[in-house]
Design a protein around this motif. Structure first.
Motif, PDB file in Angstrom:
ATOM      1  N   GLN A  57      60.687  48.353  42.801  1.00 15.47           N
ATOM      2  CA  GLN A  57      59.242  48.487  42.576  1.00 15.47           C
ATOM      3  C   GLN A  57      58.858  49.934  42.283  1.00 15.47           C
ATOM      4  OE1 GLN A  57      58.823  45.325  41.931  1.00 15.47           O
ATOM      5  NE2 GLN A  57      56.715  45.538  42.584  1.00 15.47           N
ATOM      6  N   ILE A  58      59.471  50.848  43.010  1.00 18.14           N
ATOM      7  CA  ILE A  58      59.122  52.258  42.808  1.00 18.14           C
ATOM      8  C   ILE A  58      59.589  52.726  41.433  1.00 18.14           C
ATOM      9  CG2 ILE A  58      59.596  54.606  43.596  1.00 18.14           C
ATOM     10  CD1 ILE A  58      59.388  53.616  46.457  1.00 18.14           C
ATOM     11  N   GLY A  61      57.624  50.936  38.732  1.00 20.61           N
ATOM     12  CA  GLY A  61      56.228  51.378  38.844  1.00 20.61           C
ATOM     13  C   GLY A  61      56.024  52.754  38.239  1.00 20.61           C
ATOM     14  N   ILE A  62      56.953  53.648  38.488  1.00 19.42           N
ATOM     15  CA  ILE A  62      56.803  54.995  37.941  1.00 19.42           C
ATOM     16  C   ILE A  62      56.867  54.954  36.411  1.00 19.42           C
ATOM     17  CG2 ILE A  62      57.939  57.246  37.779  1.00 19.42           C
ATOM     18  CD1 ILE A  62      58.466  57.022  40.793  1.00 19.42           C
ATOM     19  N   ALA A  65      53.599  53.636  35.162  1.00 20.88           N
ATOM     20  CA  ALA A  65      52.527  54.626  35.297  1.00 20.88           C
ATOM     21  C   ALA A  65      52.546  55.644  34.156  1.00 20.88           C
ATOM     22  CB  ALA A  65      52.636  55.335  36.647  1.00 20.88           C
ATOM     23  N   ARG A  93      57.449  45.634  32.861  1.00 20.17           N
ATOM     24  CA  ARG A  93      56.259  45.055  33.467  1.00 20.17           C
ATOM     25  C   ARG A  93      56.565  43.719  34.153  1.00 20.17           C
ATOM     26  NH1 ARG A  93      51.576  41.376  31.915  1.00 20.17           N
ATOM     27  NH2 ARG A  93      50.185  41.793  33.646  1.00 20.17           N
ATOM     28  N   HIS A  96      58.289  44.409  37.358  1.00 18.49           N
ATOM     29  CA  HIS A  96      57.377  44.893  38.401  1.00 18.49           C
ATOM     30  C   HIS A  96      56.481  43.771  38.932  1.00 18.49           C
ATOM     31  CE1 HIS A  96      55.602  48.365  40.468  1.00 18.49           C
ATOM     32  NE2 HIS A  96      54.429  47.805  40.296  1.00 18.49           N
ATOM     33  N   ALA A 100      57.071  42.117  42.755  1.00 23.23           N
ATOM     34  CA  ALA A 100      56.165  42.026  43.899  1.00 23.23           C
ATOM     35  C   ALA A 100      56.333  40.670  44.582  1.00 23.23           C
ATOM     36  CB  ALA A 100      54.723  42.231  43.449  1.00 23.23           C
ATOM     37  N   PHE A 103      59.638  40.536  46.406  1.00 28.04           N
ATOM     38  CA  PHE A 103      59.504  41.358  47.608  1.00 28.04           C
ATOM     39  C   PHE A 103      58.912  40.509  48.742  1.00 28.04           C
ATOM     40  CE2 PHE A 103      58.216  46.108  48.447  1.00 28.04           C
ATOM     41  CZ  PHE A 103      59.022  46.129  49.551  1.00 28.04           C
ATOM     42  N   GLY A 145      47.764  46.785  43.441  1.00 27.29           N
ATOM     43  CA  GLY A 145      48.512  46.699  42.191  1.00 27.29           C
ATOM     44  C   GLY A 145      47.974  45.591  41.307  1.00 27.29           C
ATOM     45  N   LEU A 148      45.170  46.516  39.022  1.00 28.48           N
ATOM     46  CA  LEU A 148      45.376  47.469  37.926  1.00 28.48           C
ATOM     47  C   LEU A 148      45.335  46.870  36.515  1.00 28.48           C
ATOM     48  CD1 LEU A 148      48.045  49.854  39.499  1.00 28.48           C
ATOM     49  CD2 LEU A 148      45.561  49.945  39.632  1.00 28.48           C
ATOM     50  N   PRO A 149      45.960  45.706  36.247  1.00 24.18           N
ATOM     51  CA  PRO A 149      45.892  45.208  34.871  1.00 24.18           C
ATOM     52  C   PRO A 149      44.482  44.815  34.437  1.00 24.18           C
ATOM     53  CG  PRO A 149      47.117  43.675  36.263  1.00 24.18           C
ATOM     54  CD  PRO A 149      46.889  44.910  37.076  1.00 24.18           C
ATOM     55  N   HIS A 197      47.656  52.839  45.046  1.00 25.62           N
ATOM     56  CA  HIS A 197      48.801  51.993  44.720  1.00 25.62           C
ATOM     57  C   HIS A 197      50.048  52.849  44.490  1.00 25.62           C
ATOM     58  CE1 HIS A 197      50.965  48.483  43.359  1.00 25.62           C
ATOM     59  NE2 HIS A 197      51.304  49.084  42.239  1.00 25.62           N
ATOM     60  N   TYR A 198      49.838  54.032  43.975  1.00 28.90           N
ATOM     61  CA  TYR A 198      50.964  54.948  43.788  1.00 28.90           C
ATOM     62  C   TYR A 198      51.426  55.500  45.132  1.00 28.90           C
ATOM     63  CZ  TYR A 198      53.716  57.796  40.525  1.00 28.90           C
ATOM     64  OH  TYR A 198      54.723  58.326  39.783  1.00 28.90           O
ATOM     65  N   PRO A 201      53.567  52.740  48.376  1.00 24.22           N
ATOM     66  CA  PRO A 201      55.013  52.469  48.447  1.00 24.22           C
ATOM     67  C   PRO A 201      55.795  53.604  49.091  1.00 24.22           C
ATOM     68  CG  PRO A 201      54.160  51.883  46.300  1.00 24.22           C
ATOM     69  CD  PRO A 201      53.051  52.587  47.009  1.00 24.22           C
ATOM     70  N   TYR A 290      51.202  34.986  47.590  1.00 21.04           N
ATOM     71  CA  TYR A 290      51.652  35.434  48.910  1.00 21.04           C
ATOM     72  C   TYR A 290      50.514  35.653  49.889  1.00 21.04           C
ATOM     73  CZ  TYR A 290      51.619  39.403  45.600  1.00 21.04           C
ATOM     74  OH  TYR A 290      51.331  40.260  44.574  1.00 21.04           O
TER      75      TYR A 290
HETATM   76  C1  HEM Z   1      55.567  48.356  47.444  1.00 25.92           C
HETATM   77  C2  HEM Z   1      55.896  48.389  46.214  1.00 25.92           C
HETATM   78  C3  HEM Z   1      54.983  47.866  45.111  1.00 25.92           C
HETATM   79  C4  HEM Z   1      54.385  46.646  45.004  1.00 25.92           C
HETATM   80  C5  HEM Z   1      54.484  45.473  45.988  1.00 25.92           C
HETATM   81  C6  HEM Z   1      53.643  46.636  43.754  1.00 25.92           C
HETATM   82  C7  HEM Z   1      52.882  45.569  43.268  1.00 25.92           C
HETATM   83  C8  HEM Z   1      52.207  45.538  42.058  1.00 25.92           C
HETATM   84  C9  HEM Z   1      51.555  44.390  41.495  1.00 25.92           C
HETATM   85  C10 HEM Z   1      51.426  43.008  42.160  1.00 25.92           C
HETATM   86  C11 HEM Z   1      51.052  44.746  40.264  1.00 25.92           C
HETATM   87  C12 HEM Z   1      50.323  43.845  39.266  1.00 25.92           C
HETATM   88  C13 HEM Z   1      51.320  43.332  38.263  1.00 25.92           C
HETATM   89  C14 HEM Z   1      50.688  42.553  37.161  1.00 25.92           C
HETATM   90  O1  HEM Z   1      50.269  41.418  37.386  1.00 25.92           O
HETATM   91  O2  HEM Z   1      50.625  43.082  36.048  1.00 25.92           O
HETATM   92  C15 HEM Z   1      51.356  46.126  40.067  1.00 25.92           C
HETATM   93  C16 HEM Z   1      50.991  46.854  38.941  1.00 25.92           C
HETATM   94  C17 HEM Z   1      51.272  48.198  38.753  1.00 25.92           C
HETATM   95  N1  HEM Z   1      52.022  49.012  39.597  1.00 25.92           N
HETATM   96 FE1  HEM Z   1      52.893  48.457  41.336  1.00 25.92          FE
HETATM   97  N2  HEM Z   1      53.794  47.844  43.137  1.00 25.92           N
HETATM   98  C18 HEM Z   1      54.597  48.638  43.937  1.00 25.92           C
HETATM   99  C19 HEM Z   1      54.979  49.937  43.668  1.00 25.92           C
HETATM  100  C20 HEM Z   1      54.510  50.716  42.612  1.00 25.92           C
HETATM  101  C21 HEM Z   1      54.839  52.115  42.424  1.00 25.92           C
HETATM  102  C22 HEM Z   1      55.690  52.962  43.345  1.00 25.92           C
HETATM  103  C23 HEM Z   1      54.220  52.510  41.284  1.00 25.92           C
HETATM  104  C24 HEM Z   1      54.343  53.914  40.703  1.00 25.92           C
HETATM  105  C25 HEM Z   1      53.381  54.582  40.376  1.00 25.92           C
HETATM  106  C26 HEM Z   1      53.496  51.370  40.736  1.00 25.92           C
HETATM  107  C27 HEM Z   1      52.736  51.361  39.543  1.00 25.92           C
HETATM  108  C28 HEM Z   1      52.067  50.272  39.025  1.00 25.92           C
HETATM  109  C29 HEM Z   1      51.330  50.266  37.784  1.00 25.92           C
HETATM  110  C30 HEM Z   1      51.124  51.446  36.822  1.00 25.92           C
HETATM  111  C31 HEM Z   1      50.822  48.962  37.604  1.00 25.92           C
HETATM  112  C32 HEM Z   1      49.938  48.445  36.453  1.00 25.92           C
HETATM  113  C33 HEM Z   1      50.734  47.858  35.352  1.00 25.92           C
HETATM  114  C34 HEM Z   1      50.821  46.358  35.466  1.00 25.92           C
HETATM  115  O3  HEM Z   1      49.862  45.723  35.890  1.00 25.92           O
HETATM  116  O4  HEM Z   1      51.869  45.813  35.119  1.00 25.92           O
HETATM  117  N3  HEM Z   1      53.709  50.297  41.576  1.00 25.92           N
HETATM  118  N4  HEM Z   1      52.071  46.587  41.176  1.00 25.92           N
END
Ligand code: HEM
Lengths: 425, 284
Positions: A57-58, A61-62, A65, A93, A96, A100, A103, A145, A148-149, A197-198, A201, A290
């Protein structure tokens, strides 16, 4: 970490380092020589799986971002451009978004493992509570998270969930305003959610370190739930546990890959492919899968209890459903850890598991949907009742009335009793 | 003793619930769509599924000739028509096609906006300058942008089907829905009143009728490859095209997936034997 260090630096540079920062010793003690009970089953590999998922995820996610824009008029479009125009963006994407879910699948298995084998009991109370904290942080991270979309479910989910806080007397409204940065979910909300959200984690990673530390102080529980008595009961972590962990991590990756490559949108909500629109409320607002059991508990309380109105009651029940986990070490009064030796507990436990799944199903249904002749909300009340009764009535009482089966003397004894020594299994 | 008591109590509780359940009158709430989408065979379904290039080309033709007069598709760019795993236009064809549409650009050195022909990097043109204009022209309803519609509509199959759909992969709810919607218009049944300016369609996800007039009819679009020019064929082709528009990298995803999964399965097999070897001689 305490007492059993067997690390001996062999090279000159190793000795030089050891005298200055014994970090290699720390790693060696944690991941190589650490004694683990020899009777662990596959359920004990989920800790390693969770660690892997956090890293996935990290890392993904990075990368996301780098391409994502946290601004309400372009956020949705920026995610679409990740999906369409960024090289391998669709893969990152989907990894990620499905990551989730994976996870959470892993954490639920991990938690239910603990519930069944009594891993929360002394001396593992702190270990367990740290786990509950990780779980809470995970929920916060995943919730933010998902916003965000900036799809319809992102927006309306955020609106509904942040609105819970207003149920609290006096402090509720200010908390909600602070959380969403205004009086309704908008660009300010999106920005702070991205920031948090950043952050979250990495907080999780910090608590994971404490969790593992606590684990290494008290040692792992095992399917028999009895204490490790001698060295004969254990094997060194490497290669024994590592070979098993890696196998199960790869098996889990196959499961994960199935969703990423063949069912990438199965676990998401189709409405999130519609850009957020504050003027159009979706027919059913449902959170991610979840959260569904807790959503069902929230909506089960549709009646006032004295001065507590139904809204506050629902919120209290929902948070209570998680908070009760933290008190579990003291609610379960039985001295026997493993469910294997507890005939009545076993039944109550499996009913609890099925009930939790059923709550999840109810969370996905409209409250007035009819299921087997009864409204979903009525089923939710029954289910919520059992959820709490399990923790607050059944577990405290069972410790007194249940007669556990006799426990084996030691792990080694139990193993020898069932297999001829020396034979491969 | 206690175990027995608890079992009896549990049995009594279960019986009680079952009884209440059967007695409670089952008043039905109406669920839309009234008729669930018809499942079709899609070339892109399943593990080995891939888009059918000719079908995507026909689908684009239907979109362009029919749907594009009301629906935008602003996430898709002309160059995508030449992308791998898409309709397979040549780069030259895309250039020519894009240039037939104009786009506002500028300002130029004199500070004025001007029109220029579209380039392959420009998005498909939108039929209306803004949402309000689109609504005004469509009796108040907004024709949605179709770029993502195939992923934004999935009719619930409910329990227990969704469990099967997870492992016998079914991800084609979107195109199934669109094709059913496009061919599903009919006269309202006796006694059903539909609001003025809407059209009865039991396949619509959000009510009994919608503001989109039936857009397709036999022989509406001329196919050059001899494919039958029926309403049903158009609906299927345009639905496949919309799936591609929503998920342009599906081919690449499934192709990579196969390699990754094979690799992981073999790797897991090896690890299994490693684990057995490690634990040999250590009863556990
Ligand atoms: C505990 C760990 C993490 C969990 C459970 C998590 C969960 C999520 C979820 C559920 C989404 C929405 C996905 C979607 O439907 O599009 C999301 C989006 C996003 N996350 Fe995370 N995330 C985690 C760690 C991180 C980290 C470390 C970053 C780094 C910056 C990050 C950056 C982003 C970004 C930029 C989006 C928006 C893009 C998107 O929606 O696909 N995430 N995250």
């Amino acid at each position: 970490m305490s007492g059993h260090s067997t690390y001996v630096p062999k090279t000159a540079i190793g000795k030089w380092f050891e005298a200055r920062l014994p970090v290699v010793r720390l790693l060696h003690d944690t991941a190589v020589s650490y004694p683990t009970p020899r009777n662990l089953n596959a359920l004990w590999t989920f800790g390693g799986i969770l660690a892997m998922m956090l890293v996935v995820q990290i890392v993904t996610g990075i990368v996301l971002a780098m391409h994502y824009a946290a601004e309400s008029t372009i956020a949705f479009r920026s995610v679409e451009s990740i999906m369409r125009d960024v090289n391998w963006g669709w893969l990152i994407r989907y990894l990620h978004a499905n990551g989730a879910s994976m996870f959470f699948i892993a954490v639920y298995i991990h938690i239910f493992r603990g519930l069944y084998y009594g891993s929360y009991k002394a001396p593992r109370e702190i270990l367990w509570i740290l786990g509950v904290i990780i779980y809470l942080l995970m929920m916060a991270a995943a919730f933010m998270g998902y916003v965000l979309p900036w799809g319809q479910m992102s927006f309306w989910g955020a609106t509904v969930i942040t609105n819970f806080f207003t149920a609290l007397p006096i402090v509720g409204q200010p908390i909600q305003t602070l959380l969403i940065g205004g009086f309704s979910v908008d660009n300010a909300t999106l920005n702070r959610f991205f920031s948090l959200h950043y952050l979250l984690p990495f907080l999780i990673a910090g608590v994971v370190v404490l969790h593992v530390w606590a684990l290494h102080v008290v040692g792992q529980n095992n399917p028999l739930g009895i204490d490790v008595k001698s060295e004969k009961d254990t094997v060194p972590f490497t290669p024994y546990a590592t070979s098993k962990d890696v196998l199960w991590i790869v098996l889990f990756m196959i499961f994960y890959g199935w969703f990423v490559f063949y069912q990438p949108n199965f676990l998401g909500h189709p409405d999130n492919y519609i850009e957020a629109n504050p003027l159009s409320t979706p027919a059913h607002i449902v959170p991610e899968w979840y959260f569904l059991p807790f959503y069902a508990i929230l909506r089960a309380i549709d009646f006032n209890i004295g001065p507590i109105d139904s809204k506050l009651g629902g919120v209290l029940a929902m948070f209570g459903a998680i908070a009760v986990l933290a008190f579990l070490p003291w609610l379960d009064t039985s001295k026997v850890r493993s469910g294997r030796f507890r005939p009545i507990f076993k039944v109550a436990f499996w009913v609890f598991g099925v009930n939790a799944l059923f709550l999840g199903y109810l969370g996905s249904q409209a409250t007035d949907a009819i299921i087997a002749g009864l409204q979903a909300v009525s089923w939710a009340k029954l289910s919520t009742f059992y959820y709490f009764a399990y923790f607050l009535v059944i577990l405290p009482v069972l410790g007194y009335i249940e007669k556990p089966k006799p426990l084996p003397v030691s792990i080694n004894d139990a193993i020898l009793a069932k297999s001829v020594p020396g034979s491969a299994h | 003793m206690t175990a027995k008591m608890i079992r009896w109590a549990a049995a009594a509780l279960a019986a009680g619930i079952a009884l209440t359940a059967t007695i409670a009158s089952a008043e039905e709430t109406v669920e839309y769509p009234l008729i669930k989408p018809t499942r079709q065979e899609w070339s892109f379904a399943g593990i080995f599924g891939r888009y059918d290039q000719a079908q995507l080309q026909r689908g684009y033709q239907v979109y362009k000739d029919v749907c594009s007069s009301c629906h935008a598709m602003s996430y898709v760019k002309f160059r995508n028509l030449a992308d791998e795993g898409g309709p397979g236009f040549t780069e030259d064809a895309v250039k020519v096609l894009a240039a037939t549409y104009a786009i506002e650009a500028g300002p130029n050195d004199a500070g004025e906006m001007f029109e220029r022909p579209r380039l392959p990097s420009d998005p498909f043109p939108s039929p209306f300058p803004n949402d309000n204009a689109a609504r005004a022209a469509n009796g108040g309803a907004l024709p949605p942008d179709l770029s993502l519609i195939a992923k934004a509509r999935a009719v619930h199959r409910g329990f227990p089907w969704f469990v099967f759909d997870m492992f016998w992969p079914y991800q084609e709810q979107g195109p199934d829905y669109i094709a059913s919607l496009l061919t599903g218009y009919q006269d309202p049944p006796e006694g059903v009143e539909v609001p003025e300016g809407t059209y009865y369609n039991p396949h619509f996800i959000n009510g009994v009728s919608l503001r989109m007039p039936p857009p397709l009819d036999d022989d509406l679009v001329e196919y050059s490859d001899g494919t039958p020019q029926t309403k049903e064929q158009y609906a299927t082709d345009v639905s496949a095209f919309l799936m591609w528009a929503a998920e342009p990298h599906l081919d690449a995803r499934k192709e990579l997936g196969l390699k990754v999964m094979l690799y992981l399965i073999i790797f897991a097999g090896i690890l299994y034997f490693v684990k057995r070897q490690v634990w040999r001689g250590t009863p556990h």
